[in-house]
Scaffold this motif. Structure first.
Motif, short mmCIF file in Angstrom:
data_model
loop_
_atom_site.label_atom_id
_atom_site.label_comp_id
_atom_site.label_asym_id
_atom_site.label_seq_id
_atom_site.Cartn_x
_atom_site.Cartn_y
_atom_site.Cartn_z
N ALA A 234 0.83 -1.21 0.00
CA ALA A 234 0.00 0.00 0.00
C ALA A 234 0.86 1.26 0.00
O ALA A 234 0.58 2.22 -0.73
N LEU A 237 2.35 1.66 -3.45
CA LEU A 237 1.33 2.12 -4.40
C LEU A 237 1.08 3.61 -4.26
O LEU A 237 0.92 4.33 -5.26
N ILE A 238 1.03 4.10 -3.03
CA ILE A 238 0.82 5.53 -2.82
C ILE A 238 1.96 6.33 -3.44
O ILE A 238 1.74 7.28 -4.22
N THR A 241 2.25 5.73 -7.48
CA THR A 241 1.14 6.29 -8.24
C THR A 241 1.24 7.81 -8.32
O THR A 241 1.05 8.40 -9.38
N TYR A 301 -5.72 6.20 -1.25
CA TYR A 301 -4.82 5.14 -0.84
C TYR A 301 -4.67 5.07 0.67
O TYR A 301 -4.58 3.98 1.26
#
Length: 314
Positions: A234, A237-238, A241, A301
């Motif tokens: 996670a 991904l934050i 992205t 997120y």
């Protein structure tokens, strides 16, 4: 005659700050003041100034009086067909690059976590692409993709796959995918080390218990490794992205937004409108819309991460 005596409660006075305490406060303020000035000068003032400029029809860098247009620059953005084109490029770049970096990063992290010989050497080699400046990375891959003397065409010719000189940056959609490959090559190592840090927190006893239950490597990965890596994934991904959505420098070096504007992203389009076309009001509105989109992605997120953490506690 009996006399009654009343006891008076002692009054508690608030302790006055001593001279030494006031000196510590002044010293703390003196330490924080340079950082506060930097934050104000680099972040707060430009943000407020950009917001003000976005409300005016500023078409030159020279000082002067410019008409107030309110939210007209923002409505102009949503009425511009080019904006939706670059938004599609940005979404495609963000989704594909983040998915590839996450998949390859997990695989590389699993290899680096294995009991290899000279594991420190392999970990040092993996971090090298990320350590390169993005400008150097973009120039390197532009040379690799060169249609006349590029290393990629030379490799394909040496392997007898093809003898044609392909123009890897010659068509819009192909060029966008080639830039994605360059970005993935650089940033996969970041994902790998985040995931590797998460892998090292997983107790080995869980794998022993899964093996005793008859779970193979694939099932152990799906039932043990992947659920416990969810916080690390996670966070990755934050970060990735947001960075992919703001991509600018590698596109500026490799393609300059071409060919035929096929690799233009929202950040590059904003730079072009503001500094090449000198539409500073319109570019400022674009910049604020990018900031709002990045903020929305971060909040989404973080909410997913918080829900995952609460589910883990339960």
């Amino acid at each position: 005659m009996a006399t009654t005596t009343t006891k008076t409660r002692p009054r508690f006075r608030r302790p006055t700050p001593s001279r030494a305490g006031r000196g510590e406060v002044r010293f703390a303020v003196a330490l924080l003041l340079p950082a506060a000035l930097v934050v104000f000068g680099v972040v707060l003032y430009p943000a407020v100034r950009t917001l003000v400029v976005s409300l005016f029809d500023v078409t030159s860098a020279m000082p002067g009086s410019y008409p107030f247009v309110g939210l007209r620059n923002y409505t102009k953005v949503f009425g511009d067909p080019s904006f939706y084109t670059v938004l599609w490029h940005t979404a495609y770049f963000t989704l594909v690059s983040t998915a590839l970096e996450l998949t390859l990063g997990i695989g590389v992290a699993m290899v680096l976590n294995a009991p290899l010989k000279a594991r420190w050497l392999w970990r040092s080699l993996v971090v090298l692409p990320w350590a390169l400046p993005t400008i150097v990375d973009g120039a390197l891959w532009r040379w690799i993709y060169n249609g006349q003397y590029g290393a990629l065409n030379g490799l394909l010719s040496a392997l007898h796959i093809t003898d044609a000189n392909h123009q890897w940056l010659g068509s819009p959609f192909l060029a966008l995918n080639m830039v994605i490959i360059a970005d993935v090559w650089k940033n996969t190592s970041v994902v790998a080390f985040f995931v590797l840090a998460g892998l090292q927190t997983i107790p080995h006893d869980l794998y022993e218990a899964a093996r005793m239950d008859g779970a193979g490597p694939v099932r152990s990965f799906l039932r043990v490794t992947l659920p416990l890596l969810r916080p690390s994934i996670a966070v990755v991904l934050i970060l990735r992205t947001i960075e992919a959505f703001k991509v600018f420098d590698i596109i500026y070096v490799m393609t300059g937004g071409g060919p035929a504007s096929g690799t233009q992203t929202v950040a590059f389009y904003t730079y072009q409108q503001a500094f090449s076309n000198q539409l500073f009001g319109y570019g400022s509105a674009l910049a604020y819309l990018i900031a709002l989109a990045v903020f929305a992605l971060a909040m989404m997120y973080l909410r997913i991460l918080r829900q995952g953490a609460m589910a883990g506690v339960k």
